[in-house]
Design a protein around this motif. Structure first.
Motif, mmCIF file in Angstrom:
data_model
loop_
_atom_site.group_PDB
_atom_site.id
_atom_site.type_symbol
_atom_site.label_atom_id
_atom_site.label_comp_id
_atom_site.label_asym_id
_atom_site.label_seq_id
_atom_site.Cartn_x
_atom_site.Cartn_y
_atom_site.Cartn_z
ATOM 1 N N ALA A 2 0.822 -1.207 0.000
ATOM 2 C CA ALA A 2 0.000 0.000 0.000
ATOM 3 C C ALA A 2 0.856 1.257 0.000
ATOM 4 O O ALA A 2 0.563 2.232 -0.707
ATOM 5 C CB ALA A 2 -0.935 -0.014 1.216
ATOM 6 N N ALA A 3 1.924 1.254 0.784
ATOM 7 C CA ALA A 3 2.799 2.431 0.853
ATOM 8 C C ALA A 3 3.435 2.728 -0.498
ATOM 9 O O ALA A 3 3.565 3.896 -0.890
ATOM 10 C CB ALA A 3 3.861 2.220 1.918
ATOM 11 N N LYS A 4 3.832 1.692 -1.207
ATOM 12 C CA LYS A 4 4.440 1.892 -2.524
ATOM 13 C C LYS A 4 3.456 2.515 -3.510
ATOM 14 O O LYS A 4 3.861 3.199 -4.459
ATOM 15 C CB LYS A 4 4.965 0.568 -3.059
ATOM 16 N N LEU A 5 2.161 2.284 -3.289
ATOM 17 C CA LEU A 5 1.145 2.872 -4.159
ATOM 18 C C LEU A 5 0.827 4.317 -3.779
ATOM 19 O O LEU A 5 0.122 5.004 -4.523
ATOM 20 C CB LEU A 5 -0.142 2.042 -4.109
ATOM 21 N N GLY A 6 1.313 4.757 -2.624
ATOM 22 C CA GLY A 6 1.086 6.134 -2.192
ATOM 23 C C GLY A 6 0.132 6.282 -1.026
ATOM 24 O O GLY A 6 -0.204 7.404 -0.640
ATOM 25 N N TYR A 7 -0.311 5.176 -0.441
ATOM 26 C CA TYR A 7 -1.208 5.266 0.711
ATOM 27 C C TYR A 7 -0.417 5.552 1.985
ATOM 28 O O TYR A 7 0.709 5.099 2.150
ATOM 29 C CB TYR A 7 -2.015 3.969 0.861
ATOM 30 N N LYS A 8 -1.058 6.284 2.881
ATOM 31 C CA LYS A 8 -0.433 6.646 4.144
ATOM 32 C C LYS A 8 -1.086 5.952 5.333
ATOM 33 O O LYS A 8 -0.549 5.992 6.445
ATOM 34 C CB LYS A 8 -0.497 8.166 4.336
ATOM 35 N N GLY A 9 -2.244 5.347 5.117
ATOM 36 C CA GLY A 9 -2.952 4.679 6.199
ATOM 37 C C GLY A 9 -3.688 3.458 5.700
ATOM 38 O O GLY A 9 -4.040 3.363 4.516
ATOM 39 N N VAL A 10 -3.913 2.508 6.605
ATOM 40 C CA VAL A 10 -4.688 1.310 6.280
ATOM 41 C C VAL A 10 -5.804 1.153 7.301
ATOM 42 O O VAL A 10 -5.605 1.349 8.502
ATOM 43 C CB VAL A 10 -3.820 0.032 6.249
ATOM 44 N N GLN A 11 -6.983 0.827 6.808
ATOM 45 C CA GLN A 11 -8.121 0.485 7.657
ATOM 46 C C GLN A 11 -8.173 -1.042 7.731
ATOM 47 O O GLN A 11 -8.219 -1.718 6.697
ATOM 48 C CB GLN A 11 -9.403 1.050 7.060
ATOM 49 N N ILE A 12 -8.155 -1.583 8.946
ATOM 50 C CA ILE A 12 -7.933 -3.014 9.129
ATOM 51 C C ILE A 12 -9.232 -3.740 9.456
ATOM 52 O O ILE A 12 -9.922 -3.388 10.422
ATOM 53 C CB ILE A 12 -6.917 -3.261 10.259
ATOM 54 N N PRO A 13 -9.587 -4.763 8.671
ATOM 55 C CA PRO A 13 -10.734 -5.610 9.004
ATOM 56 C C PRO A 13 -10.356 -6.581 10.118
ATOM 57 O O PRO A 13 -9.474 -7.420 9.947
ATOM 58 C CB PRO A 13 -11.010 -6.350 7.685
ATOM 59 N N THR A 14 -11.020 -6.485 11.251
ATOM 60 C CA THR A 14 -10.596 -7.246 12.427
ATOM 61 C C THR A 14 -10.922 -8.733 12.324
ATOM 62 O O THR A 14 -10.413 -9.529 13.122
ATOM 63 C CB THR A 14 -11.233 -6.683 13.704
ATOM 64 N N TRP A 15 -11.786 -9.109 11.388
ATOM 65 C CA TRP A 15 -12.091 -10.537 11.195
ATOM 66 C C TRP A 15 -11.006 -11.248 10.393
ATOM 67 O O TRP A 15 -11.004 -12.463 10.315
ATOM 68 C CB TRP A 15 -13.442 -10.697 10.500
ATOM 69 N N GLU A 16 -10.090 -10.502 9.816
ATOM 70 C CA GLU A 16 -9.057 -11.079 8.950
ATOM 71 C C GLU A 16 -7.836 -11.421 9.810
ATOM 72 O O GLU A 16 -6.934 -10.605 9.994
ATOM 73 C CB GLU A 16 -8.701 -10.083 7.845
ATOM 74 N N SER A 17 -7.835 -12.653 10.339
ATOM 75 C CA SER A 17 -6.818 -13.035 11.323
ATOM 76 C C SER A 17 -5.419 -13.108 10.729
ATOM 77 O O SER A 17 -4.430 -13.072 11.464
ATOM 78 C CB SER A 17 -7.179 -14.378 11.962
ATOM 79 N N ARG A 18 -5.321 -13.207 9.412
ATOM 80 C CA ARG A 18 -3.991 -13.198 8.801
ATOM 81 C C ARG A 18 -3.315 -11.839 8.956
ATOM 82 O O ARG A 18 -2.089 -11.736 8.886
ATOM 83 C CB ARG A 18 -4.092 -13.570 7.319
ATOM 84 N N LEU A 19 -4.113 -10.821 9.147
ATOM 85 C CA LEU A 19 -3.573 -9.468 9.258
ATOM 86 C C LEU A 19 -3.525 -8.959 10.693
ATOM 87 O O LEU A 19 -2.641 -8.150 11.031
ATOM 88 C CB LEU A 19 -4.416 -8.496 8.420
ATOM 89 N N PHE A 20 -4.461 -9.395 11.539
ATOM 90 C CA PHE A 20 -4.628 -8.727 12.825
ATOM 91 C C PHE A 20 -5.245 -9.690 13.820
ATOM 92 O O PHE A 20 -6.151 -10.461 13.491
ATOM 93 C CB PHE A 20 -5.539 -7.505 12.646
#
Length: 351
Positions: free
Chosen positions: A31-49
């Motif tokens: 995401a950062a390489k695309l120019g994003y500065k923030g991520v909104q995280i889906p809490t049901w996605e256990s691979r991420l969070f």
């Protein structure tokens, strides 16, 4: 005036089993390489969070924030869209929504609802530990099957549904208040909170709770043919989150808002990648800035035509172009005559 933050990106539509989308660090780096500065995280996605750890461990939350900072990213908000949906499910949708819950809770609506409520409570604590101001969710729905009044709805049906919805959410809102976090319901068809009138019904029943607010997504208003710019004028005090998502509505002699049960690609109303639809984002960003919205502008990618990675790549510069650097002076300051109180009275003929 405050300035909108961004660009951010909601990770729900991008998380997957293949790199770089299967790990929070690698997807943040992407995401950062695309120019994003923030991520909104889906809490049901256990691979991420890990929501359980985040709710109880300040150390885990600090580690997540630190790791993201190394990638040039911060968390915009957490999301419990899927869990929020399960706080209120009409029996007609029991089987369809069972997939949102752990396998052990399926075919057990009461246990599923209790799990969902606890998930929201954990999200409140996790958001506080992460230093977040707002949280995204769905309201769920009890009255939605009765949207169109045929046969005639029995007197009190809708009122009873909203009374029950409010009773389920009031303790959750209190938990978010204790955490110092705004709970933002995405105003969305399929939820009992799907427009301004339904939000008002709910807000009244939760006693104008100070943590009851909105996630504003204009795409859902295009598909309902609702005035999404006027909506900001009416409800700006409650808009605490913003999904930047495009849509189009092209009615024909054969179909309109309801879409004839067709797949998304064939519907009159459909979601599109940013810039490919009909939403007036210049108007939206101007109004939100005018009213002092200082939260994040977060891309939510949904499109039935374009590949998600192309949509993500185009989304960051699109949002960046629409961010408004607010002015700290009036445009006509050059013509300031430098008058004083006495001169003002003379100009009004009061001397």
């Amino acid at each position: 005036m405050a300035m909108i933050k961004g660009p951010g990106i909601f990770l729900a539509q991008f998380a997957g089993s293949e790199p770089p989308f299967d790990d929070l660090r690698t997807i943040a780096r992407w995401a950062a390489k695309l120019g994003y500065k923030g991520v909104q995280i889906p809490t049901w996605e256990s691979r991420l969070f890990d929501l359980d750890r985040a709710a109880e461990s300040a150390t885990y939350c600090d580690e997540v924030k630190g790791m993201l900072a190394q990638e040039g990213i911060e968390i915009t908000e957490l999301s419990t869209h899927l869990q929020g949906q399960l706080v209120a499910v009409h029996p007609a949708y029991d089987e369809a929504f069972d997939g949102f819950a752990p396998p052990s809770l399926r075919r057990n609506p009461r246990a599923r609802q209790q799990w969902a409520v606890e998930q929201l409570r954990k999200a409140a604590r996790a958001s506080a530990r992460l230093g977040l101001k707002a949280h995204a969710t769905f309201s769920g729905a009890l009255a939605w099957p009765y949207l169109y009044p045929w046969p005639q709805r029995p007197a009190g049906l809708v009122e009873t549904a909203f009374d029950e919805l409010a009773s389920r959410w009031r303790p959750i809102l209190d938990a978010f208040d204790a955490a110092g976090v705004d709970l933002c319901y995405e105003i969305h068809p399929g939820e009992d909170l799907f427009d301004g009138v339904t939000f008002e019904r709910f807000l009244e029943r939760v006693g104008n709770h100070p943590r009851c607010h909105m996630l504003y997504d204009p795409s859902h208003f295009v598909l309902q043919q609702l005035d999404y710019l006027g909506f900001i004028d009416v409800y700006h005090a409650h808009i605490r989150m913003f999904h930047v998502k495009d849509a189009e509505f092209r009615p024909s002699p054969r179909q309109g808002v309801y879409g004839g049960y067709q797949p998304w690609i064939d519907r009159a109303g459909r979601f599109r990648s940013l810039g490919d639809g009909q939403v007036d984002f210049s108007g939206i960003f101007s109004k939100l800035t005018q009213y002092g919205y200082d939260g994040w502008a977060v891309l939510e990618w949904e499109c039935c035509i374009k590949h998600p990675e192309q949509g993500a790549a185009e989304g960051a510069p699109f949002i960046q172009r629409h961010l408004i650097r607010t002015t700290d002076k009036a445009f006509d300051d050059f013509a300031n005559a430098g008058t004083d109180a006495a001169a003002n009275r003379r100009m009004l003929g009061l001397e």
